[in-house]
Design an enzyme around this catalytic site. Structure first.
Site, mmCIF file in Angstrom:
data_model
loop_
_atom_site.group_PDB
_atom_site.id
_atom_site.type_symbol
_atom_site.label_atom_id
_atom_site.label_comp_id
_atom_site.label_asym_id
_atom_site.label_seq_id
_atom_site.Cartn_x
_atom_site.Cartn_y
_atom_site.Cartn_z
ATOM 1 C CG HIS A 160 41.569 43.906 36.138
ATOM 2 N ND1 HIS A 160 41.762 43.621 36.977
ATOM 3 C CD2 HIS A 160 40.488 44.189 35.837
ATOM 4 C CE1 HIS A 160 40.731 43.278 38.042
ATOM 5 N NE2 HIS A 160 40.229 43.787 36.593
ATOM 6 C CG ASP A 177 36.302 42.004 35.937
ATOM 7 O OD1 ASP A 177 37.535 42.814 36.639
ATOM 8 O OD2 ASP A 177 36.398 42.808 34.708
ATOM 9 C CB CYS A 226 43.039 40.841 39.436
ATOM 10 S SG CYS A 226 44.560 41.552 38.675
#
Length: 279
Positions: A160, A177, A226
């Site tokens: 990630h 995030d 991501c």
């Protein structure tokens, strides 16, 4: 999932593998489940038919593609690197580092509204974790942090991508995030890094630095975008366009943004995203 998505990913995966011509149906299904992050058993007839078709092609079409590469911002990107910009693929270090360097070059040339931004590469944070300040000191010896507006740090958490920003104007360490997580370890490590760096350079910090976890930002709703989100967060920050709540892209824009990023890397120049309406 659309048939076109299944076929596109299956074709790309077979081309990427040197043993693509020998994949079994079970291996192909397992790979598709991993890429899409969901069950695809109902699409087995389609996969079986397409797998046979692809494997029947001459070897040069499956697993033996001629290698191609481009040079952008001093970084060589192979076809394998560029393929990570295909739908449902995870962006790798090379692509992210190259795109971040492109953002820095555009900002310094005046196209990014001119405020001073430096972006460290993706290997900075892992090295900071493993070797503390000494491990990264030589990488930033020629960077005058205290004349910057922003220092951006790509953060890779195994599977990630996130982004940390040291905002020298507001005195905040901001963490972005795409899944909405909070990485307190990262924020603490970066604050300690900043304090150590200031001490080593004989610079006293004028303000009490605050920790901030960005909330009103676009979020990802799959397991593969991501890296694209992180690159676009960095783009927004570099171009200093306004508050996070006004960031205009979203999950539905990801396929188009991937295509645009690929073209930007090939051209070595940022483009205006006509498919995104800015507020």
């Amino acid at each position: 999932l659309q048939d076109e998505q299944i076929i596109s990913v299956l074709t790309a995966e077979l081309q990427r593998s040197t043993l693509g011509s020998f994949w079994s149906l079970r291996k192909a299904m397992r790979r598709l489940r991993m890429v899409f992050g969901r069950e695809v058993d109902s699409r087995q007839p389609l996969v079986k038919m397409k797998l046979r078709e692809l494997q029947a092609r001459p070897p040069s079409r499956v697993g033996e593609r001629e290698p191609t590469s481009i040079l952008c911002c001093g970084i060589r990107l192979t076809q394998g690197d560029l393929d990570t910009l295909q739908p449902h693929q995870w962006l790798n270090d090379q692509v992210i580092n190259c795109y971040m360097r492109l953002l820095m070059e555009q900002g310094q040339s005046g196209q990014g509204r001119g405020h001073r931004v430096h972006i460290v590469n993706t290997f900075f944070y892992p090295k900071l974790l493993s070797a503390s300040y000494k491990g990264v000191e030589r990488w930033i010896k020629n960077v005058d942090f205290f004349r910057l507006s922003l220092l951006l740090v790509p953060v890779h958490l195994g599977m990630h991508w996130c982004l940390a920003a040291l905002n020298f104007k507001s005195g905040r360490i901001e963490y972005f995030d795409p899944l909405g997580g909070r990485n307190r370890t990262c924020v603490k490590k970066l604050l300690l890094f900043l304090l150590t760096h200031a001490s080593r350079r004989g610079h006293s910090l004028r303000m009490h630095w605050r920790k901030c976890y960005a909330k009103a930002i676009p979020r990802q709703y799959n397991s593969s975008d991501c890296g694209v989100f992180v690159c676009q967060y960095a783009r927004w920050l570099c171009q200093c366009k306004g508050p996070y709540s006004s960031i205009p892209f979203s999950q539905r824009h990801m396929p188009a943004i991937r295509t645009a990023m690929l073209e930007e890397l090939k051209r070595g120049n940022l483009m205006k995203y006509s498919f995104i309406k800015e507020q």
